[in-house]
Design a protein around this motif. Sequence first.
Motif, short mmCIF file in Angstrom:
data_model
loop_
_atom_site.label_atom_id
_atom_site.label_comp_id
_atom_site.label_asym_id
_atom_site.label_seq_id
_atom_site.Cartn_x
_atom_site.Cartn_y
_atom_site.Cartn_z
N PRO A 276 -4.93 0.21 -4.52
CA PRO A 276 -5.01 0.80 -3.17
C PRO A 276 -5.02 -0.28 -2.10
CG PRO A 276 -7.18 0.76 -4.16
CD PRO A 276 -6.22 0.25 -5.22
N SER A 277 -4.76 0.13 -0.88
CA SER A 277 -4.74 -0.83 0.22
C SER A 277 -6.14 -1.29 0.59
CB SER A 277 -4.06 -0.21 1.46
OG SER A 277 -4.67 1.02 1.78
N ASP A 278 -7.13 -0.43 0.40
CA ASP A 278 -8.52 -0.77 0.73
C ASP A 278 -9.30 -1.04 -0.55
OD1 ASP A 278 -8.05 -0.36 3.45
OD2 ASP A 278 -8.47 1.79 3.27
N ILE A 279 -9.85 -2.24 -0.65
CA ILE A 279 -10.65 -2.60 -1.81
C ILE A 279 -11.87 -1.69 -1.87
CG2 ILE A 279 -11.99 -4.43 -2.90
CD1 ILE A 279 -10.19 -6.46 -1.57
N GLY A 280 -12.17 -1.20 -3.05
CA GLY A 280 -13.31 -0.31 -3.21
C GLY A 280 -12.90 1.14 -3.36
N GLN B 201 3.89 -5.55 -9.17
CA GLN B 201 2.62 -6.26 -9.23
C GLN B 201 1.45 -5.41 -8.77
OE1 GLN B 201 2.80 -10.09 -7.33
NE2 GLN B 201 4.75 -10.62 -8.26
N THR B 202 1.72 -4.29 -8.09
CA THR B 202 0.63 -3.41 -7.66
C THR B 202 0.20 -2.44 -8.76
OG1 THR B 202 2.17 -1.76 -6.74
CG2 THR B 202 1.42 -3.51 -5.27
N TYR C 288 8.38 -2.53 -18.21
CA TYR C 288 7.72 -3.62 -17.47
C TYR C 288 6.34 -3.79 -18.08
CZ TYR C 288 5.06 -5.88 -13.72
OH TYR C 288 4.24 -6.72 -12.99
N THR C 289 5.95 -5.05 -18.33
CA THR C 289 4.63 -5.33 -18.86
C THR C 289 3.68 -5.66 -17.71
OG1 THR C 289 5.57 -6.21 -20.92
CG2 THR C 289 3.28 -6.77 -20.43
N ILE C 290 2.59 -4.91 -17.62
CA ILE C 290 1.63 -5.10 -16.55
C ILE C 290 1.04 -6.50 -16.63
CG2 ILE C 290 -0.52 -4.27 -15.51
CD1 ILE C 290 0.10 -1.52 -16.72
N ARG C 291 1.02 -7.18 -15.51
CA ARG C 291 0.56 -8.57 -15.46
C ARG C 291 -0.86 -8.70 -16.01
NH1 ARG C 291 0.77 -11.94 -9.90
NH2 ARG C 291 3.00 -11.82 -10.39
N GLY C 292 -1.05 -9.68 -16.90
CA GLY C 292 -2.36 -9.96 -17.47
C GLY C 292 -2.77 -9.03 -18.59
N THR C 293 -1.86 -8.16 -19.02
CA THR C 293 -2.16 -7.22 -20.09
C THR C 293 -0.99 -7.18 -21.07
OG1 THR C 293 -1.13 -5.20 -19.20
CG2 THR C 293 -3.31 -5.81 -18.34
N ASN C 294 -1.19 -6.40 -22.12
CA ASN C 294 -0.08 -6.15 -23.05
C ASN C 294 0.42 -4.72 -22.93
OD1 ASN C 294 -2.24 -4.82 -24.12
ND2 ASN C 294 -2.10 -5.70 -26.18
N LYS C 295 0.08 -4.06 -21.82
CA LYS C 295 0.47 -2.67 -21.61
C LYS C 295 1.89 -2.60 -21.04
CE LYS C 295 -4.25 -1.01 -20.88
NZ LYS C 295 -5.17 -0.33 -19.94
N ILE C 296 2.70 -1.80 -21.68
CA ILE C 296 4.10 -1.67 -21.29
C ILE C 296 4.32 -0.36 -20.54
CG2 ILE C 296 6.47 -1.52 -22.14
CD1 ILE C 296 5.60 -3.19 -24.55
N VAL C 297 4.92 -0.45 -19.38
CA VAL C 297 5.22 0.72 -18.55
C VAL C 297 6.70 1.06 -18.70
CG1 VAL C 297 5.33 1.62 -16.21
CG2 VAL C 297 3.40 0.19 -16.90
N ARG C 298 6.99 2.32 -18.95
CA ARG C 298 8.37 2.79 -19.04
C ARG C 298 8.59 3.92 -18.04
NH1 ARG C 298 6.74 1.60 -24.29
NH2 ARG C 298 8.13 0.14 -25.40
N VAL C 299 9.85 4.18 -17.77
CA VAL C 299 10.19 5.27 -16.87
C VAL C 299 9.60 6.57 -17.41
CG1 VAL C 299 12.08 6.65 -15.90
CG2 VAL C 299 12.28 4.16 -16.02
N GLY C 300 8.94 7.33 -16.55
CA GLY C 300 8.29 8.56 -16.96
C GLY C 300 6.80 8.41 -17.18
N ASP C 301 6.33 7.16 -17.31
CA ASP C 301 4.89 6.92 -17.47
C ASP C 301 4.15 7.14 -16.16
OD1 ASP C 301 5.20 6.28 -20.12
OD2 ASP C 301 5.12 4.11 -19.83
N CYS C 302 2.87 7.48 -16.28
CA CYS C 302 2.00 7.56 -15.11
C CYS C 302 1.16 6.28 -15.05
CB CYS C 302 1.09 8.78 -15.19
SG CYS C 302 1.99 10.35 -15.06
N ALA D 183 0.81 -1.20 0.00
CA ALA D 183 0.00 0.00 0.00
C ALA D 183 0.85 1.26 0.00
CB ALA D 183 -0.91 0.01 1.23
N LYS D 184 0.25 2.32 -0.44
CA LYS D 184 0.89 3.63 -0.40
C LYS D 184 1.17 4.01 1.04
CE LYS D 184 -0.20 8.36 -1.81
NZ LYS D 184 -1.19 9.17 -2.53
N THR D 185 2.40 4.42 1.34
CA THR D 185 2.75 4.77 2.70
C THR D 185 2.26 6.16 3.04
OG1 THR D 185 4.91 5.52 1.93
CG2 THR D 185 4.76 3.27 2.76
N ARG D 186 2.18 6.46 4.31
CA ARG D 186 1.68 7.75 4.76
C ARG D 186 2.73 8.83 4.53
NH1 ARG D 186 -2.69 7.76 8.01
NH2 ARG D 186 -1.99 9.66 9.01
#
Length: 208
Positions: free
Chosen positions: A42-46, A103-104, A23-37, A2-5
């Motif tokens: 979240p720590s709480d589901i919902g 993985q998050t 890095y390829t997001i698990r279960g997708t074909n989306k590739i994350v690179r440095v500089g991407d958002c 989870a995101k720390t305080r």
Amino acid sequence: MAKTRPGVSAPKLKAGKKDLHSYTIRGTNKIVRVGDCVLMRPSDIGNPPYVARVEKIESDNRNNVKVRVRWYYLPEESLGGRRQFHGAKELFLSDHYDVQSAQTVEGKCIVHSFKNYTKLENVGAEDYYWRFEYKAATGAFTPDRVAVYCKCEMMILWFNVRVARIGMTIEEAKMLEHFVCFECSEDDFKQFQNGFHASPVSDAKVGL
């Protein structure tokens, strides 16, 4: 993870790790690179996902991938909370860095500048914007103010939504030098509505 305080030191990256370009997001074909958002679980589901900017991607000899991120904060997470002039898709770019398991990462998003955001023809679920930097430890903002049209601090993005209801285009709104919102003064608004076509063109900035 989870995101720390705010104010809690992020774990440091250990020596001997291998830098990754993507890095390829698990279960997708989306590739994350440095500089991407990215959207992070979240720590709480919902709750809505956290938004962060990827600063570094790294793996160890067991192929465990971690991302170093710089968090964007929601107005609700800042000192003072959400105010009237904060947009629904507004975020603050914070000075809060963290290291998270890759993985998050749940998806990708785009955090636009405010000026570019106002030019979007269609705003998608993945579109956000920022115009403030936020210091998590002190609650300070840079810049510490924004241009507004009304004494109640209603800002131009909200104003753009309102003007459509009185038959004005965005171009006509940008020509205005003054504006009083519905809630502040109905009488002043009627006078404004009757006279805006005669208003001279103003070179004043409109906060975009």
